[in-house]
Design an enzyme around this catalytic site. Structure first.
Site, short mmCIF file in Angstrom:
data_model
loop_
_atom_site.label_atom_id
_atom_site.label_comp_id
_atom_site.label_asym_id
_atom_site.label_seq_id
_atom_site.Cartn_x
_atom_site.Cartn_y
_atom_site.Cartn_z
N ARG A 49 0.88 -1.18 0.00
CA ARG A 49 0.00 0.00 0.00
C ARG A 49 0.91 1.22 0.00
O ARG A 49 1.69 1.42 0.93
CB ARG A 49 -0.91 0.02 1.23
CG ARG A 49 -1.53 1.38 1.47
CD ARG A 49 -2.62 1.41 2.50
NE ARG A 49 -3.83 0.81 1.99
CZ ARG A 49 -5.03 0.97 2.56
NH1 ARG A 49 -5.17 1.71 3.65
NH2 ARG A 49 -6.09 0.39 2.04
N HIS A 88 -7.55 0.84 -6.17
CA HIS A 88 -7.74 0.01 -4.96
C HIS A 88 -8.46 -1.28 -5.39
O HIS A 88 -9.63 -1.50 -5.08
CB HIS A 88 -8.56 0.80 -3.94
CG HIS A 88 -8.51 0.26 -2.54
ND1 HIS A 88 -7.76 -0.85 -2.20
CD2 HIS A 88 -9.12 0.68 -1.40
CE1 HIS A 88 -7.91 -1.09 -0.89
NE2 HIS A 88 -8.73 -0.18 -0.39
N GLN A 104 -10.29 -3.86 -2.88
CA GLN A 104 -11.56 -3.36 -2.37
C GLN A 104 -12.66 -3.52 -3.43
O GLN A 104 -13.76 -3.98 -3.13
CB GLN A 104 -11.41 -1.88 -1.98
CG GLN A 104 -12.70 -1.26 -1.46
CD GLN A 104 -13.13 -1.79 -0.10
OE1 GLN A 104 -12.38 -1.71 0.86
NE2 GLN A 104 -14.34 -2.34 0.00
N ASP A 112 -17.12 7.24 -1.16
CA ASP A 112 -15.81 7.18 -0.49
C ASP A 112 -15.52 8.60 0.01
O ASP A 112 -16.20 9.57 -0.38
CB ASP A 112 -14.75 6.69 -1.50
CG ASP A 112 -13.35 6.54 -0.89
OD1 ASP A 112 -13.24 6.47 0.36
OD2 ASP A 112 -12.37 6.49 -1.67
N CYS A 115 -16.37 1.97 1.19
CA CYS A 115 -15.16 1.17 1.47
C CYS A 115 -14.68 1.35 2.90
O CYS A 115 -13.96 0.50 3.40
CB CYS A 115 -14.06 1.51 0.47
SG CYS A 115 -13.60 3.25 0.47
N ARG A 153 -13.59 -8.27 2.76
CA ARG A 153 -12.18 -8.07 2.39
C ARG A 153 -11.37 -9.31 2.74
O ARG A 153 -10.48 -9.72 1.99
CB ARG A 153 -11.60 -6.86 3.13
CG ARG A 153 -12.16 -5.51 2.74
CD ARG A 153 -11.78 -5.09 1.34
NE ARG A 153 -10.35 -4.98 1.14
CZ ARG A 153 -9.59 -3.94 1.51
NH1 ARG A 153 -10.15 -2.89 2.08
NH2 ARG A 153 -8.28 -3.92 1.26
#
Ligand code: CP
Ligand code: NVA
Length: 313
Positions: A106, A133, A136, A228, A268, A296
């Site tokens: 990340r 991402h 996700q 988001d 998310c 996840r």
């Protein structure tokens, strides 16, 4: 299916069949975990997890998931590794490849993840960059499938900043045949290159990926409303101008009223209540955000097992 030893940097790189395989294996692994059945497909393997940004869900789900698969995860933050002191990514890639069986990263720049993957000889998994991402968004497809069964032909409306999350959702919807509208104001619309690539993918699965400034027009008849944060990690200095530009792009009851009655709401997380989503909607009956967060774990276990296991899943 041939995911073994590959990288997972972007959903755009996956075939339609590979996306379907990830969702199928995630379903199987979720069932096994809930039933307490053994599923140690990565026994004896090691995963390095490189984090240059904060995380609650990604770190926990990768770490717990890899451990549940029988392997040993290692957490490396910038400050706890030589990355923070400037060791080149190509050196880190070659050193880690001699010691571990996979690398999850990340970080900020997507190009540095591509460089890591270029020099690594083990699979590299993108755990979020400024651009994308993917883990996700694959989880989100899994969650929608779990709640609504059929993905093809449904309508997902993304509300707000055309950011990394919006980009990966565009690629994901295009692969599974879901129509997606990205409702964003001018200046915060998705990257044109990502939009063009997602549209190209969508032309093969028979769906549409569009951008719309008018939020209520976009949300009409939505099966899924998604949002988001207005300010992503690394953009903190822009908080006030982002707030001013995006303040009307909120999931609230008035927006839900124009969606389909059975519409589900995804985020998310982490959520900023009163900004991109209201408290009543986040905590209300349409919201599935905590099932989404749990997924996840299951979807990333599927990704890691498919890329790294010696067994046929
Ligand atoms: N959704 C997500 O990636 O959460 P974290 O930042 O907590 O990992
Ligand atoms: N767009 C957000 C997603 C966090 C999971 C960020 O990049 O900070």
């Amino acid at each position: 299916m041939g995911l073994r030893n590959k990288d997972l940097l972007s959903i755009h790189d996956l075939t339609v069949g590979e996306v379907a395989t990830i969702l199928d294996v995630a379903k199987k692994l979720k069932r096994k975990q809930k039933a307490g059945e053994p599923h140690q497909y990565l026994k004896g393997k090691t995963l390095a997890m490189l984090f240059s940004k904060a995380s609650t869900r990604t770190r926990t789900s990768f770490e717990v998931g890899f451990w549940q698969l029988g392997g040993h995860p290692i957490y490396l933050s910038d400050s706890a590794s030589q990355i923070g002191r400037g060791e080149p990514i190509r050196d880190t890639a070659r050193v880690l490849s001699r010691m571990v069986d996979g690398i999850m990263i990340r970080t900020f720049s997507h190009e540095s993840v591509e460089e890591l993957a270029k020099y690594a000889t083990v699979p590299v998994i993108n755990g979020l960059t400024d651009l994308l991402h993917p883990c996700q968004a694959l989880t989100d497809m899994f969650t929608i499938q779990e709640k609504m069964e059929v993905l093809k032909g449904r309508k997902l409306v993304y509300v707000g900043d055309g950011n990394n999350m919006a980009h990966s959702l565009m690629y994901a919807c295009a692969k599974v045949g879901m129509n997606m509208v990205c409702a964003s104001p001018k200046g915060y619309q998705p990257d044109p290159k990502v939009l063009a690539e997602a549209r190209e993918d969508a032309s093969h699965t028979g769906c549409t990926i569009t951008v719309e400034e008018d939020l209520f027009k976009a949300a009409k008849g939505a099966d899924v409303l998604y949002t988001d944060v207005w300010t992503s990690m690394g953009e903190e200095a822009e908080r006030d101008i982002r707030f001013a530009a995006l303040h009307n792009y909120q999931i609230n009851q008035a927006l839900l009223d124009v969606a389909r009655p059975e519409c589900i709401v995804l985020h998310c997380l982490p959520a900023h209540r009163g900004e991109e989503i209201t408290e009543d909607v986040l905590e209300g009956p349409h919201s599935v955000v905590f099932d989404q967060a749990e997924n996840r774990l299951h979807v990333q276990k599927a990704i890691m097992a498919l890329l790294m296991s010696d067994e046929v899943l």
